[in-house]
Design a protein around this motif. Structure first.
Motif, PDB file in Angstrom:
ATOM      1  N   ALA A 143       0.763  -1.204  -0.104  1.00  0.00           N
ATOM      2  CA  ALA A 143       0.127   0.045  -0.142  1.00  0.00           C
ATOM      3  C   ALA A 143       0.701   1.294   0.046  1.00  0.00           C
ATOM      4  CB  ALA A 143      -0.876  -0.113   1.132  1.00  0.00           C
ATOM      5  N   ALA A 146       2.419   1.644  -3.555  1.00  0.00           N
ATOM      6  CA  ALA A 146       1.290   2.291  -4.383  1.00  0.00           C
ATOM      7  C   ALA A 146       1.216   3.782  -4.299  1.00  0.00           C
ATOM      8  CB  ALA A 146      -0.019   1.463  -4.033  1.00  0.00           C
ATOM      9  N   THR A 147       1.241   4.206  -3.129  1.00  0.00           N
ATOM     10  CA  THR A 147       1.231   5.825  -2.874  1.00  0.00           C
ATOM     11  C   THR A 147       2.401   6.518  -3.663  1.00  0.00           C
ATOM     12  OG1 THR A 147       2.236   5.753  -0.593  1.00  0.00           O
ATOM     13  CG2 THR A 147      -0.241   5.544  -1.073  1.00  0.00           C
ATOM     14  N   ALA A 150       1.962   6.701  -7.104  1.00  0.00           N
ATOM     15  CA  ALA A 150       0.862   7.115  -7.682  1.00  0.00           C
ATOM     16  C   ALA A 150       0.951   8.068  -8.657  1.00  0.00           C
ATOM     17  CB  ALA A 150      -0.203   7.537  -6.600  1.00  0.00           C
ATOM     18  N   GLU A 154      -4.144   9.853  -9.157  1.00  0.00           N
ATOM     19  CA  GLU A 154      -4.465   8.799  -8.295  1.00  0.00           C
ATOM     20  C   GLU A 154      -4.273   8.943  -6.854  1.00  0.00           C
ATOM     21  OE1 GLU A 154      -5.207   5.258  -8.832  1.00  0.00           O
ATOM     22  OE2 GLU A 154      -7.024   6.272  -9.376  1.00  0.00           O
ATOM     23  N   TYR A 155      -3.381  10.006  -6.341  1.00  0.00           N
ATOM     24  CA  TYR A 155      -2.929  10.134  -5.056  1.00  0.00           C
ATOM     25  C   TYR A 155      -3.851   9.758  -3.972  1.00  0.00           C
ATOM     26  CZ  TYR A 155       0.030  10.987  -1.243  1.00  0.00           C
ATOM     27  OH  TYR A 155       0.578  10.719   0.055  1.00  0.00           O
ATOM     28  N   ARG A 157      -6.758   8.456  -3.830  1.00  0.00           N
ATOM     29  CA  ARG A 157      -7.369   7.366  -3.527  1.00  0.00           C
ATOM     30  C   ARG A 157      -6.525   6.195  -3.046  1.00  0.00           C
ATOM     31  NH1 ARG A 157      -8.619   2.329  -6.010  1.00  0.00           N
ATOM     32  NH2 ARG A 157      -6.882   2.539  -7.400  1.00  0.00           N
ATOM     33  N   ARG A 158      -5.239   6.207  -3.501  1.00  0.00           N
ATOM     34  CA  ARG A 158      -4.123   5.339  -2.862  1.00  0.00           C
ATOM     35  C   ARG A 158      -3.834   5.759  -1.601  1.00  0.00           C
ATOM     36  NH1 ARG A 158      -0.271   3.615  -7.951  1.00  0.00           N
ATOM     37  NH2 ARG A 158      -1.875   3.457  -9.804  1.00  0.00           N
ATOM     38  N   LEU A 161      -6.533   4.042   0.650  1.00  0.00           N
ATOM     39  CA  LEU A 161      -6.281   2.918   0.598  1.00  0.00           C
ATOM     40  C   LEU A 161      -5.195   2.332   1.661  1.00  0.00           C
ATOM     41  CD1 LEU A 161      -6.764   1.607  -3.076  1.00  0.00           C
ATOM     42  CD2 LEU A 161      -8.350   1.817  -1.127  1.00  0.00           C
TER      43      LEU A 161
END
Length: 242
Positions: A143, A146-147, A150, A154-155, A157-158, A161
């Protein structure tokens, strides 16, 4: 844990059986929250009607009424065929001071920020104190990665998460449920302000320090970093509201 299992666990914090008497309204509220959190990104499909109706404890007729509202609002679309279903559409951008102030009128900002901080700090402390399984540590690192990777759009949203993953790994399903709710309210506000590269870079430094503290089982350190992180978000929102 397989990717689909992770998604299913995450949906559990948002989609729960509704109470009798308000099935339509509560089901609509829960699916809207799912979309606001970005748990199912644009272009991907909602769970199948049968599974979604069973999870919410409503009839498929009621669910179809809910999906019609979401379709009319331009949030989802129905596609037919072998690979059909109900797909999430991109949310229109809602930026600007006027929209932020309009949304502020529907939520107690101070209460939202305080409650978010209590839950986030608590989750960080629990994860560090209790320790994570190997699978949990992999999920948390993934996770974070993913950030880091990103794209700008999209930042958020990630970022959401990553925080949801932390609350899910805390060992308290109740904490995760309440966090999903307050985070959805927070996202409605954050979506109205611009993404600031310097702020995101600082946020990522904090995320990295946070995850390191959690994996090192440094509960005090994890709580301190998370508290500072939450205070930064609060300051940013206050800045745009002042």
């Amino acid at each position: 844990m397989a990717k689909n299992d992770v998604v299913t666990d995450r949906l559990t914090a948002v989609l729960r059986p509704v109470r009798a008497g308000n099935g339509f309204e509560e089901a609509l509220e829960q699916i809207l929250r799912l979309l606001r959190l970005g748990l199912i990104p644009a272009g991907e499909r909602l769970p199948a009607e049968r599974a979604l109706a069973e999870r919410l404890g409503i009839s498929r007729v009621t669910l179809r009424d809910v999906l019609k509202v979401l379709t009319d609002q331009g949030l989802v679309e129905s596609r037919r065929g072998r690979y059909g279903g109900t797909f999430v559409l991109s949310r229109p951008e809602a930026r600007g001071e006027a929209e932020l102030r309009r949304r502020v009128g529907t939520v107690d900002v101070t209460d939202t920020l305080h409650f978010r901080e209590v839950l986030d700090v608590g989750a960080a402390g629990l994860c560090a104190s209790n320790g994570l399984t190997d699978d949990g540590a992999i999920r948390l690192r993934s996770a974070l990665l993913a950030t880091n990777e990103a794209p700008l759009g999209e930042y958020r949203r990630r970022d959401t998460l990553l925080h949801l993953t932390l609350t899910e790994l805390s060992g308290s399903p109740t904490l995760a449920v309440h966090y999903a709710a307050v985070r959805a309210d927070l996202n409605d506000l954050l979506d109205c302000i611009p993404l600031l590269v310097r702020n995101l870079e600082h946020s990522q430094h904090q995320h990295t320090a946070l995850i390191e503290a959690v994996l090192d089982k440094d509960a005090d350190g994890a709580r301190d970093v998370m508290r500072e992180h939450c205070e930064g978000t609060a300051a940013l929102l206050r800045g745009f509201l002042s």
